[in-house]
Design a protein around this motif. Structure first.
Motif, PDB file in Angstrom:
ATOM      1  N   THR A 197       0.929  -1.156  -0.075  1.00 30.09           N
ATOM      2  CA  THR A 197       0.139   0.088  -0.106  1.00 30.09           C
ATOM      3  C   THR A 197       0.965   1.328   0.110  1.00 30.09           C
ATOM      4  OG1 THR A 197      -0.081  -0.013   2.288  1.00 30.09           O
ATOM      5  CG2 THR A 197      -1.659  -1.368   1.155  1.00 30.09           C
ATOM      6  N   ALA A 198       0.438   2.182  -0.569  1.00 27.68           N
ATOM      7  CA  ALA A 198       1.209   3.476  -0.844  1.00 27.68           C
ATOM      8  C   ALA A 198       0.410   4.760  -0.784  1.00 27.68           C
ATOM      9  CB  ALA A 198       2.073   3.239  -2.204  1.00 27.68           C
ATOM     10  N   TYR A 199       1.140   5.763  -0.583  1.00 27.19           N
ATOM     11  CA  TYR A 199       0.255   7.272  -0.577  1.00 27.19           C
ATOM     12  C   TYR A 199       0.097   7.482  -2.203  1.00 27.19           C
ATOM     13  CZ  TYR A 199       1.421   7.412   4.150  1.00 27.19           C
ATOM     14  OH  TYR A 199       1.620   7.077   5.642  1.00 27.19           O
ATOM     15  N   ALA A 200      -0.941   7.947  -2.440  1.00 24.82           N
ATOM     16  CA  ALA A 200      -1.524   8.374  -3.773  1.00 24.82           C
ATOM     17  C   ALA A 200      -0.916   9.868  -4.031  1.00 24.82           C
ATOM     18  CB  ALA A 200      -2.846   8.151  -4.072  1.00 24.82           C
ATOM     19  N   VAL A 201      -0.435  10.301  -5.052  1.00 22.97           N
ATOM     20  CA  VAL A 201      -0.206  11.575  -5.511  1.00 22.97           C
ATOM     21  C   VAL A 201      -0.512  11.845  -7.025  1.00 22.97           C
ATOM     22  CG1 VAL A 201       1.754  13.282  -5.665  1.00 22.97           C
ATOM     23  CG2 VAL A 201       1.702  11.633  -3.902  1.00 22.97           C
TER      24      VAL A 201
END
Length: 310
Positions: A255-259
């Protein structure tokens, strides 16, 4: 396992009918049934993600935070959810908290930036990030090939499990028991929505948020809830009459941060900050705090390929 679509109920309570209505008009990057089963999680397996994980990161002192394209200079504006403990939620004092948000706060501190959280629905989050209504999306977002068409992602900071939640006396004991006769709750636009619709080829009952999905399971309006294991763990309480009947690493994805895909400087800065909180032990401390009983797989590490857990 049967692959035919779930027939709509002929009579449904208002709450469920409202959820159907919201699902029909919502945005999202999610599930649209195709003619044959597809891998809705394509691009979220460990081998595929290796090509997206950066070799290393830029040193923190080389990052110019004035050139990160932030909506408000000096502040990261974050779209997140309010109802998905232990990852993203609002506590009793009104503070946005949870593992994902506290980790992002620690990363922002490394960049000497403030963080402002704003609540939204998951079905709208990725498009809002892509349109730069938010600088960052924080919501335990599994990275998939489909989602990479809409947003950019940081390196991974967590990995995901998928769960089936059902009543304790239910005949549903796991994924193998889901069929066209099962009323399956999902949150619209999530990986679980994609998985049930496009991989299992079943038509789920879509809800706008985790609280509503789980509430409808408890009252018997649906038979099962396919959810991220973290959120399932945060929702299921003693006395609810429900249980997480199966929890698996469907893909050992991250999972990751969206940009916004056009804001590579911000992605690079967040990747640098993520490695920094890994290196100083903050990642491990927060992980132990929010997941006290979870064991991190030996072959998985967060951050860039150069990051090393203490």
């Amino acid at each position: 396992m049967k692959k035919s679509a779930l027939k709509w109920l002929t009579t449904v309570p208002v709450a469920v009918a409202l959820a159907f209505s919201l699902a029909a008009c919502g945005g999202g990057t999610g599930a649209t049934s195709s003619g044959k089963p597809t891998n809705a999680l394509a691009g979220s397996d460990q081998k595929s993600l290796d090509k997206y994980t950066t070799k290393d990161v830029t040193a923190l002192d080389k990052i110019d935070t004035s050139k990160l394209g932030l909506i408000t200079p000096g502040t990261i504006t974050v779209g997140t959810l309010s109802d998905a403990p232990p990852n993203i939620y609002i506590d009793k004092s009104g503070k946005f908290t949870g593992y994902d948000n506290e980790l992002l706060r620690a990363m922002a501190d490394k960049l000497k930036l403030k963080v402002e959280f704003k609540s939204t629905d998951f079905s709208a989050l990725l498009s809002q990030v892509a349109n730069k209504q938010f600088d960052v999306g924080s919501s335990s977002i599994s990275t998939t090939d489909l989602r990479r068409k809409t947003v950019g992602f940081t390196n991974g900071y967590d990995f995901g499990y998928m769960a089936v939640v059902a009543k304790k006396d239910s005949a549903v004991k796991g994924f193998k028991d889901l069929s066209a006769k099962t009323r399956i709750a999902v949150v619209q636009g999530t990986v679980q929505d994609d998985y049930v619709t496009n991989t299992l080829k079943l038509e789920p009952v879509r809800f706008p948020d985790y609280n509503t999905a789980y509430a409808n399971l408890k009252t018997g309006q649906v038979d099962a809830w396919v959810a991220p294991s973290q959120q399932a763990t945060g929702q299921v309480k003693e006395g609810d009459g429900t249980a997480i009947v199966e929890s698996v690493v469907n893909t050992q994805n991250f999972t990751a941060y969206a940009v916004s895909p056009s804001n590579q400087p911000l992605i690079d800065a967040l990747n640098s900050a993520l490695d920094a909180v890994i290196d100083d032990g903050t990642w491990a401390k927060l992980t132990k705090q929010w997941y006290p009983d979870r064991v991190t797989p030996k072959d998985w590490t967060p951050g860039s390929k150069a990051a090393k857990l203490p």
